[in-house]
Design a protein around this motif. Sequence first.
Motif, mmCIF file in Angstrom:
data_model
loop_
_atom_site.group_PDB
_atom_site.id
_atom_site.type_symbol
_atom_site.label_atom_id
_atom_site.label_comp_id
_atom_site.label_asym_id
_atom_site.label_seq_id
_atom_site.Cartn_x
_atom_site.Cartn_y
_atom_site.Cartn_z
ATOM 1 N N ASP A 4 0.842 -1.194 0.000
ATOM 2 C CA ASP A 4 0.000 0.000 0.000
ATOM 3 C C ASP A 4 0.883 1.253 0.000
ATOM 4 O O ASP A 4 1.227 1.794 1.058
ATOM 5 C CB ASP A 4 -0.914 -0.025 1.226
ATOM 6 C CG ASP A 4 -1.799 1.209 1.323
ATOM 7 O OD1 ASP A 4 -1.990 1.885 0.285
ATOM 8 O OD2 ASP A 4 -2.291 1.488 2.430
ATOM 9 N N GLY A 7 -0.921 4.531 1.428
ATOM 10 C CA GLY A 7 -1.004 4.522 2.888
ATOM 11 C C GLY A 7 0.314 4.863 3.535
ATOM 12 O O GLY A 7 0.365 5.606 4.524
ATOM 13 N N VAL A 73 -10.703 6.925 0.624
ATOM 14 C CA VAL A 73 -11.401 6.067 1.583
ATOM 15 C C VAL A 73 -12.835 6.528 1.834
ATOM 16 O O VAL A 73 -13.660 5.747 2.320
ATOM 17 C CB VAL A 73 -10.635 5.999 2.927
ATOM 18 C CG1 VAL A 73 -9.283 5.335 2.726
ATOM 19 C CG2 VAL A 73 -10.481 7.377 3.559
ATOM 20 N N SER A 145 -10.920 0.899 10.257
ATOM 21 C CA SER A 145 -10.281 0.279 9.091
ATOM 22 C C SER A 145 -9.153 1.159 8.559
ATOM 23 O O SER A 145 -8.099 0.661 8.149
ATOM 24 C CB SER A 145 -11.325 0.032 7.998
ATOM 25 O OG SER A 145 -12.328 -0.858 8.443
ATOM 26 N N ILE A 146 -9.357 2.472 8.577
ATOM 27 C CA ILE A 146 -8.317 3.393 8.119
ATOM 28 C C ILE A 146 -7.158 3.402 9.120
ATOM 29 O O ILE A 146 -5.983 3.465 8.731
ATOM 30 C CB ILE A 146 -8.903 4.802 7.931
ATOM 31 C CG1 ILE A 146 -10.020 4.747 6.877
ATOM 32 C CG2 ILE A 146 -7.827 5.794 7.514
ATOM 33 C CD1 ILE A 146 -10.849 6.004 6.792
ATOM 34 N N ARG A 149 -5.098 0.448 8.440
ATOM 35 C CA ARG A 149 -4.285 0.670 7.236
ATOM 36 C C ARG A 149 -3.011 1.455 7.565
ATOM 37 O O ARG A 149 -1.905 1.092 7.117
ATOM 38 C CB ARG A 149 -5.125 1.422 6.206
ATOM 39 C CG ARG A 149 -4.418 1.695 4.896
ATOM 40 C CD ARG A 149 -5.378 2.299 3.884
ATOM 41 N NE ARG A 149 -4.758 2.522 2.593
ATOM 42 C CZ ARG A 149 -5.428 2.874 1.498
ATOM 43 N NH1 ARG A 149 -6.745 3.052 1.557
ATOM 44 N NH2 ARG A 149 -4.792 3.055 0.342
ATOM 45 N N HIS A 152 -0.568 -0.677 9.682
ATOM 46 C CA HIS A 152 0.211 -1.605 8.859
ATOM 47 C C HIS A 152 1.415 -0.888 8.240
ATOM 48 O O HIS A 152 2.514 -1.448 8.177
ATOM 49 C CB HIS A 152 -0.659 -2.194 7.760
ATOM 50 C CG HIS A 152 -1.683 -3.164 8.278
ATOM 51 N ND1 HIS A 152 -2.673 -3.699 7.475
ATOM 52 C CD2 HIS A 152 -1.871 -3.702 9.504
ATOM 53 C CE1 HIS A 152 -3.418 -4.520 8.189
ATOM 54 N NE2 HIS A 152 -2.957 -4.537 9.426
ATOM 55 N N ASP A 181 1.024 -6.725 -0.096
ATOM 56 C CA ASP A 181 -0.333 -6.999 -0.584
ATOM 57 C C ASP A 181 -0.727 -8.459 -0.393
ATOM 58 O O ASP A 181 -1.883 -8.764 -0.078
ATOM 59 C CB ASP A 181 -0.440 -6.618 -2.063
ATOM 60 C CG ASP A 181 -0.526 -5.116 -2.278
ATOM 61 O OD1 ASP A 181 -0.834 -4.404 -1.300
ATOM 62 O OD2 ASP A 181 -0.286 -4.657 -3.406
ATOM 63 N N CYS A 184 -1.794 -9.040 3.159
ATOM 64 C CA CYS A 184 -3.101 -8.442 3.448
ATOM 65 C C CYS A 184 -4.235 -9.223 2.793
ATOM 66 O O CYS A 184 -5.301 -9.404 3.388
ATOM 67 C CB CYS A 184 -3.113 -6.988 2.995
ATOM 68 S SG CYS A 184 -1.981 -5.920 3.937
ATOM 69 N N THR A 226 -8.819 -0.856 3.818
ATOM 70 C CA THR A 226 -7.506 -1.122 4.418
ATOM 71 C C THR A 226 -6.373 -1.127 3.402
ATOM 72 O O THR A 226 -5.237 -1.453 3.748
ATOM 73 C CB THR A 226 -7.520 -2.475 5.163
ATOM 74 O OG1 THR A 226 -7.915 -3.517 4.259
ATOM 75 C CG2 THR A 226 -8.469 -2.432 6.344
ATOM 76 N N GLY A 227 -6.673 -0.765 2.157
ATOM 77 C CA GLY A 227 -5.620 -0.686 1.146
ATOM 78 C C GLY A 227 -5.207 -2.034 0.593
ATOM 79 O O GLY A 227 -4.113 -2.168 0.028
ATOM 80 N N THR A 228 -6.071 -3.034 0.726
ATOM 81 C CA THR A 228 -5.801 -4.379 0.225
ATOM 82 C C THR A 228 -6.421 -4.540 -1.162
ATOM 83 O O THR A 228 -7.541 -4.070 -1.377
ATOM 84 C CB THR A 228 -6.415 -5.433 1.179
ATOM 85 O OG1 THR A 228 -5.868 -5.243 2.484
ATOM 86 C CG2 THR A 228 -6.124 -6.842 0.705
#
Length: 425
Positions: A4, A7, A73, A145-146, A149, A152, A181, A184, A226-228
Amino acid sequence: MSYDVLGEAALDRLNILCPPQTNVQQAVSSHQRSPADAFQPPPMTPPRKRDLYMLLRDHAQGDEVLGRLWADVNAVPPWVCWEQIERGQEVFYRYGGPALTGLAFQSLLGGMVDWALQESLKLSLVLCTRDLPSIQPGGAGHASSIRVRLLHAAVRQRILRLAEQNPKYYDVQKWGVPINDLDCVATIGTFSATLVWLSFPRQGIWLRRREVEDYMALFRYIAYLTGTPHEFFATPEKAKKIMEVLLRDEINPSATSRILANNILSSLEGQPPTFASRSFLEASCRWLNGNELCDQLGIGRPSLYYRILMAGQVFFFMSICYTYRSIPILDRRKIAAFRRIMWSVIVEDKQGLGQETIFEFKYVPNLSKTTKAEKGRGTLVRRGGVEKRNLQAFVLGCIGITGVVWVAIRFLIRLLREVSILRGG
């Protein structure tokens, strides 16, 4: 490996705007001390808590990178249907018992995903499924969730800095970028696809097609936040395929995986609300993950008695889940009750979080910390725990099956007699 990038770029900007702080000893000169406290250590200033989500929100308008992440997001993708997302939330609570059991023991697949990723997502999951507004922009689940992210990204940066200082700490050439990635996707898959197609069926639970579609839609949106890469969860077929690929290619337990697996069992042993013994936890692990993987992880082989208890738990879950989902009014009551219980136990209870979390580092990775085998926190197994319930369920299940078989045999005998009479006549 890919990861990500947006992020991490946003975290870099937030670190400039509000640098992370740790406990720092405050210098106290000797002339400021009295003789009585001459040998006392200098005081410690409490660390300032950073809420990365609030920082992102407050500075999004004045920074290009932060603004891009904030807009991303908060934009609702065209494939999101809020009614379907809400139904997906209900699926988790409709099968709450089997879901929590599956998640607890799928976490032992240490060769595939990182325990820290799963723990952060477990906490976020409770917030994301509390109700529909919680996962919509501005809701507590959406914010969590943010935060996950950005957490991580912080863990990734920390591990890479430690690897620069000591390449033995983490081999980037061998393992790739940490929390990439693939990691995740595997984590999202553990909470969705693996649960639907492995854990649930091994506990006698088969979801209906619409439930599977709704549940995957929920986790596709969580993956997006979550940037997945979320395309892997666009349909049940795609989600199942990526699960099978990961199980085939990525399950490779290491020495650390074995330590983590046994530490997880030690942390659960004899603890509320189940008060389960070590042997029953091992039986649960083997029932859900199979003997081959559990042998690689060094999980003990329990006696037949504990396998019987696990079978009793399966009988219990099947009877409860299928009965309640077939009666709409009971289904709604169960979902509402389980939501309240989960929130109370995980968020509000003193043995849980005690409050909503902002997902800060609890244990900061450093070169002096390694994963070691831990002892259990003490056996608190007591009468009336989950094992007694499962034994009762097994006995009742056996009686029920015996009754059904007896009725079926009687029916067949009667049917054969009627056929014989008709032929004789």
